[in-house]
Scaffold this active site. Sequence first.
Site, short mmCIF file in Angstrom:
data_model
loop_
_atom_site.label_atom_id
_atom_site.label_comp_id
_atom_site.label_asym_id
_atom_site.label_seq_id
_atom_site.Cartn_x
_atom_site.Cartn_y
_atom_site.Cartn_z
N LEU A 155 0.86 -1.17 0.00
CA LEU A 155 0.00 0.00 0.00
C LEU A 155 0.90 1.22 0.00
O LEU A 155 1.98 1.22 0.60
CB LEU A 155 -0.91 0.04 1.23
CG LEU A 155 -2.01 -1.03 1.34
CD1 LEU A 155 -2.76 -0.86 2.65
CD2 LEU A 155 -2.97 -0.95 0.16
N ASP A 156 0.46 2.30 -0.66
CA ASP A 156 1.20 3.55 -0.58
C ASP A 156 1.39 3.95 0.87
O ASP A 156 0.54 3.65 1.73
CB ASP A 156 0.45 4.68 -1.30
CG ASP A 156 0.46 4.51 -2.81
OD1 ASP A 156 1.27 3.72 -3.31
OD2 ASP A 156 -0.35 5.19 -3.47
N GLN A 157 2.48 4.63 1.16
CA GLN A 157 2.77 5.05 2.53
C GLN A 157 1.60 5.80 3.15
O GLN A 157 1.25 5.60 4.31
CB GLN A 157 4.00 5.95 2.52
CG GLN A 157 4.36 6.52 3.88
CD GLN A 157 5.51 7.51 3.79
OE1 GLN A 157 6.22 7.56 2.80
NE2 GLN A 157 5.69 8.31 4.82
N THR B 80 -1.57 5.57 2.44
CA THR B 80 -2.83 4.82 2.47
C THR B 80 -2.86 3.89 3.68
O THR B 80 -1.87 3.26 4.01
CB THR B 80 -2.98 3.99 1.18
OG1 THR B 80 -2.87 4.86 0.05
CG2 THR B 80 -4.31 3.26 1.13
#
Length: 574
Positions: free
Chosen positions: A411-413, A415
Amino acid sequence: MFVSFCNFAGTKMEKPRFEQSVFHPLDRSVKRPEQMNNPFDYEPDEAVLAACREVQRFLSLAPDLSPSGEASGKMYGVLIVEDGDGRLGYLAAYSGQILDRADWPGFVPAVFDYLQPDGYFKREEAAISAINHEIDRLEHDADYMDPCRQLEQLRHEGQEAVDRAMVLMRKAKQQRDRRRLEGYLSASEQAEMIGESQFLKAEVHRAKRKMAERLAEVEERLKPTAERIAQLKAERRQRSDALQSWLFDQFQMLNDKGERRSLTDIFKDTPMQVPPSGAGECCEPKLLQYAYQHGMRPLQMGMFWWGASPKQEIRHHKNFYPACSGKCKPILGWMLSTAPLSAPEGATILSWAENHSAKKNILYEDAHLAVISKPAGMLSVPGKTEAESVLSVLRRRWPEADPNLIMVHRLDQATSGLMVVTRTRRAHHDLQRQFRHHEVRKMYVALLENDDKNDDNGDDKKNGKFSMKSGKIELPLMPDVMNRPYQVVDYEKGKKGVTEYRFIGENRVELRPKTGRTHQLRVHCAHADGLGRPIVGDALYGHRADRLYLHAAELQFRHPATGEWLTFTDAPDF
């Protein structure tokens, strides 16, 4: 070319105040910034906002500087400065040119104005254009085009003749091979077969030689013109390269110590090694160059987009944006040598301990895998710093597990939400296969910005193309190579990106990605051809907030060991 300003008697007044000077004083009530900000990571302060309001007020009255129509917006910038007399004011600039001009009144001029009609650049550009016209004339001349078409036809016919001869040769060889397998062959029969083989091979060679002779005859007729075209193209390439190099050498960029470096010199130590097209023409270097040249002290900077959104990038009317990395970061790194110029995501780094207990973050765990709830701001894997990540936490929890077998997806940082991680090779490979074949189902919940964020002379489709309660977004994505980590929409080179959406409130939406492109959900929400509404807290494609309001709320997959279909849910805390 500007709108007329008239007094009550009907006679023309002086041109608008904005156009009367490049230095624009600010009201005494505006708070003076303490130090220069970071153009790559900033929130516009009171002075920047006041300056931008004045520029935008002027743009709304100046149709030539306020582009209208599809993909016709432009980036504008302001630089809060203190002049030699200690007065607080601002400079304004626009990126590139407007109507082929880099010298509109009220704005700082170009660092180097190469568009002067009688200048070296324009003269060389005209010479290169003349070469282009001559190449085009030669390539489309009937005395050249007719032999070219004849040459192509001869190649086709000659290849067909060669192919027929080779087919006959192969068939004859197959028949000879069968006869050899059938039994004894006399000496005369063997000699006959050898002769047939030699004859058919010679036929192939004759067909090739005949084709080559016919082609050579036509190519000889084409040779003088073809050589002239090649010569002209080589000259065009040489002159274009020389002109580009000359141009970059003319951009002599000042820094805050009064030193100068050319763009060529600035970029030589970067991975690109040479300046990209348009380098030095963005707002930021223009503003700093003028300030340094006129003894002004830079204090704060801000850049905003004015007009319709472009087709590729995400740019919303009146929104503020950071400087671009590809063109501006090396230049500003030189011009602002004493200022920090990192370009972070803007999210706060969190750990499980600062957010929840580790026990609460791990929603499911067995000998094969675990499902965890990642806090917003926590990295999935270690980055360049010592900040804690999901992987580093699990390494401590599972010291026996191979770190390469833990992370299946990320997951993106910024998110938050559900992630599945594995502990064994079998589980890792099986879940990798499920992700690769799009068997894993994911659902995210996002909070979108209000509809009225980008009103007033912005995009006609401010709500995006997808104003229905549910539907599907298909926008192909690819990295913006000149401004990483941003992604752009590109229908020619981008990779397919598909997201299904369903609104569950005025600003809340469920997102089900069918592909896994970088920043897919963020771009599909923010782009004008998507939902046209950035996710709240999206510092890259929208506006900064306390966090990115995007949460992986549902995750479904088949257990790699038992085959059981598992469904996990994790409600967002917003």
